[in-house]
Scaffold this motif. Structure first.
Motif, PDB file in Angstrom:
ATOM      1  N   THR A   1       0.849  -1.195   0.000  1.00 61.68           N
ATOM      2  CA  THR A   1       0.000   0.000   0.000  1.00 61.68           C
ATOM      3  C   THR A   1       0.882   1.242   0.000  1.00 61.68           C
ATOM      4  N   LEU A   2       0.889   1.943  -1.147  1.00 60.36           N
ATOM      5  CA  LEU A   2       1.708   3.141  -1.280  1.00 60.36           C
ATOM      6  C   LEU A   2       1.124   4.271  -0.442  1.00 60.36           C
ATOM      7  N   LEU A   3       1.964   4.880   0.395  1.00 63.55           N
ATOM      8  CA  LEU A   3       1.543   6.019   1.217  1.00 63.55           C
ATOM      9  C   LEU A   3       1.998   7.346   0.619  1.00 63.55           C
ATOM     10  N   SER A   4       3.184   7.351   0.005  1.00 62.85           N
ATOM     11  CA  SER A   4       3.703   8.559  -0.634  1.00 62.85           C
ATOM     12  C   SER A   4       4.869   8.188  -1.540  1.00 62.85           C
ATOM     13  N   LYS A   5       5.141   9.103  -2.492  1.00 62.44           N
ATOM     14  CA  LYS A   5       6.254   8.865  -3.411  1.00 62.44           C
ATOM     15  C   LYS A   5       6.829  10.201  -3.841  1.00 62.44           C
ATOM     16  N   GLU A   6       8.142  10.249  -3.920  1.00 60.76           N
ATOM     17  CA  GLU A   6       8.828  11.441  -4.400  1.00 60.76           C
ATOM     18  C   GLU A   6       9.843  11.014  -5.453  1.00 60.76           C
ATOM     19  N   THR A   7       9.810  11.684  -6.598  1.00 60.71           N
ATOM     20  CA  THR A   7      10.751  11.400  -7.674  1.00 60.71           C
ATOM     21  C   THR A   7      11.546  12.661  -7.956  1.00 60.71           C
ATOM     22  N   ILE A   8      12.866  12.546  -7.896  1.00 58.73           N
ATOM     23  CA  ILE A   8      13.759  13.679  -8.151  1.00 58.73           C
ATOM     24  C   ILE A   8      14.556  13.368  -9.410  1.00 58.73           C
ATOM     25  N   THR A   9      14.471  14.258 -10.393  1.00 56.50           N
ATOM     26  CA  THR A   9      15.231  14.114 -11.625  1.00 56.50           C
ATOM     27  C   THR A   9      16.220  15.260 -11.699  1.00 56.50           C
ATOM     28  N   GLU A  10      17.481  14.906 -11.908  1.00 60.15           N
ATOM     29  CA  GLU A  10      18.551  15.905 -11.896  1.00 60.15           C
ATOM     30  C   GLU A  10      19.354  15.797 -13.191  1.00 60.15           C
ATOM     31  N   SER A  11      19.579  16.932 -13.837  1.00 57.75           N
ATOM     32  CA  SER A  11      20.360  16.943 -15.071  1.00 57.75           C
ATOM     33  C   SER A  11      21.813  16.588 -14.767  1.00 57.75           C
ATOM     34  N   ALA A  12      22.521  16.174 -15.793  1.00 60.61           N
ATOM     35  CA  ALA A  12      23.918  15.762 -15.627  1.00 60.61           C
ATOM     36  C   ALA A  12      24.779  16.879 -15.048  1.00 60.61           C
ATOM     37  N   ASP A  13      24.506  18.126 -15.441  1.00 59.44           N
ATOM     38  CA  ASP A  13      25.295  19.250 -14.935  1.00 59.44           C
ATOM     39  C   ASP A  13      24.769  19.805 -13.618  1.00 59.44           C
ATOM     40  N   LYS A  14      23.728  19.179 -13.083  1.00 68.20           N
ATOM     41  CA  LYS A  14      23.122  19.523 -11.784  1.00 68.20           C
ATOM     42  C   LYS A  14      22.454  20.906 -11.786  1.00 68.20           C
ATOM     43  N   ARG A  15      22.226  21.478 -12.962  1.00 62.85           N
ATOM     44  CA  ARG A  15      21.599  22.801 -13.052  1.00 62.85           C
ATOM     45  C   ARG A  15      20.076  22.731 -12.994  1.00 62.85           C
ATOM     46  N   ASP A  16      19.513  21.628 -13.465  1.00 66.50           N
ATOM     47  CA  ASP A  16      18.060  21.471 -13.500  1.00 66.50           C
ATOM     48  C   ASP A  16      17.653  20.316 -12.604  1.00 66.50           C
ATOM     49  N   VAL A  17      16.769  20.605 -11.657  1.00 71.22           N
ATOM     50  CA  VAL A  17      16.273  19.578 -10.744  1.00 71.22           C
ATOM     51  C   VAL A  17      14.752  19.694 -10.702  1.00 71.22           C
ATOM     52  N   THR A  18      14.079  18.564 -10.893  1.00 67.69           N
ATOM     53  CA  THR A  18      12.626  18.529 -10.809  1.00 67.69           C
ATOM     54  C   THR A  18      12.223  17.515  -9.751  1.00 67.69           C
ATOM     55  N   VAL A  19      11.324  17.929  -8.856  1.00 65.63           N
ATOM     56  CA  VAL A  19      10.823  17.056  -7.800  1.00 65.63           C
ATOM     57  C   VAL A  19       9.323  16.885  -8.016  1.00 65.63           C
ATOM     58  N   VAL A  20       8.891  15.629  -8.164  1.00 71.28           N
ATOM     59  CA  VAL A  20       7.473  15.310  -8.324  1.00 71.28           C
ATOM     60  C   VAL A  20       7.045  14.560  -7.068  1.00 71.28           C
ATOM     61  N   THR A  21       5.987  15.055  -6.408  1.00 72.63           N
ATOM     62  CA  THR A  21       5.541  14.485  -5.137  1.00 72.63           C
ATOM     63  C   THR A  21       4.102  13.986  -5.228  1.00 72.63           C
TER      64      THR A  21
END
Length: 169
Positions: free
Chosen positions: A46-66
């Motif tokens: 039973t999933l209670l929560s999920k967070e996905t973090i995507t980070e570009s190779a140069d670490k300049r772009d980060v997206t967090v989906v919750t």
């Protein structure tokens, strides 16, 4: 190839599993790194929560989906982008259960950190109802002056303050 970490949690000391956390990290095409953290109930299904973090190779772009409540819907998406000139934009958007935006904040910061603007869309209609700006000036005497303004969506001034901090020798 990726990394996986599993954590079993007994929150009340009764020796029964109350939470199970699965964390993974994978590297994708072009050096993009994706990290996922999923929290499950003690049954591990039973999933209670999920967070996905995507980070570009140069670490300049980060997206967090919750997914804050485990229903499979994105509850919030935050994009953090560092521009070539050193300035940074952070866009945070929250969503209703039906997928429509419920509100957002856009924070823009200059490369030197002395200028910041925060625009707020409080009802998810795509119109920023308020825009707050802060500009810090470094004075010749070592002090600083900070000018803060809040404007309405039509650009009219809601309030304004100026603070001066002197440098005492």
């Amino acid at each position: 190839d990726g990394l996986t970490q599993e954590t079993e949690i007994d929150v009340d000391g009764d020796t029964l599993l109350d939470r199970y956390v699965l964390e993974t990290e994978t590297e994708g095409t072009g050096g993009i790194v994706v990290r996922e953290s999923s929290t499950f109930a003690g049954n591990k299904t039973t999933l209670l929560s999920k967070e996905t973090i995507t980070e570009s190779a140069d670490k300049r772009d980060v997206t967090v989906v919750t997914d804050a409540n485990g229903d499979g819907q994105d509850d919030a998406i935050t994009s953090n982008i560092l521009a070539e000139d050193g300035s940074r934009d952070i866009l945070e958007t929250w969503y209703h259960a039906n997928g429509e935006a419920s509100g957002s904040w856009l924070t823009e910061t200059s490369a030197n950190g002395l200028e910041t603007s925060v625009s707020s869309d409080l009802d998810g209609d795509g119109v920023y109802e308020g825009i707050s700006t802060s500009v810090v000036s470094l004075n010749d005497n070592g002090g600083r002056t900070t000018a803060d303004q809040v404007r309405n969506h039509d650009g009219s001034l809601r309030n304004s303050t100026v603070s001066i901090v002197s440098h005492d020798n």
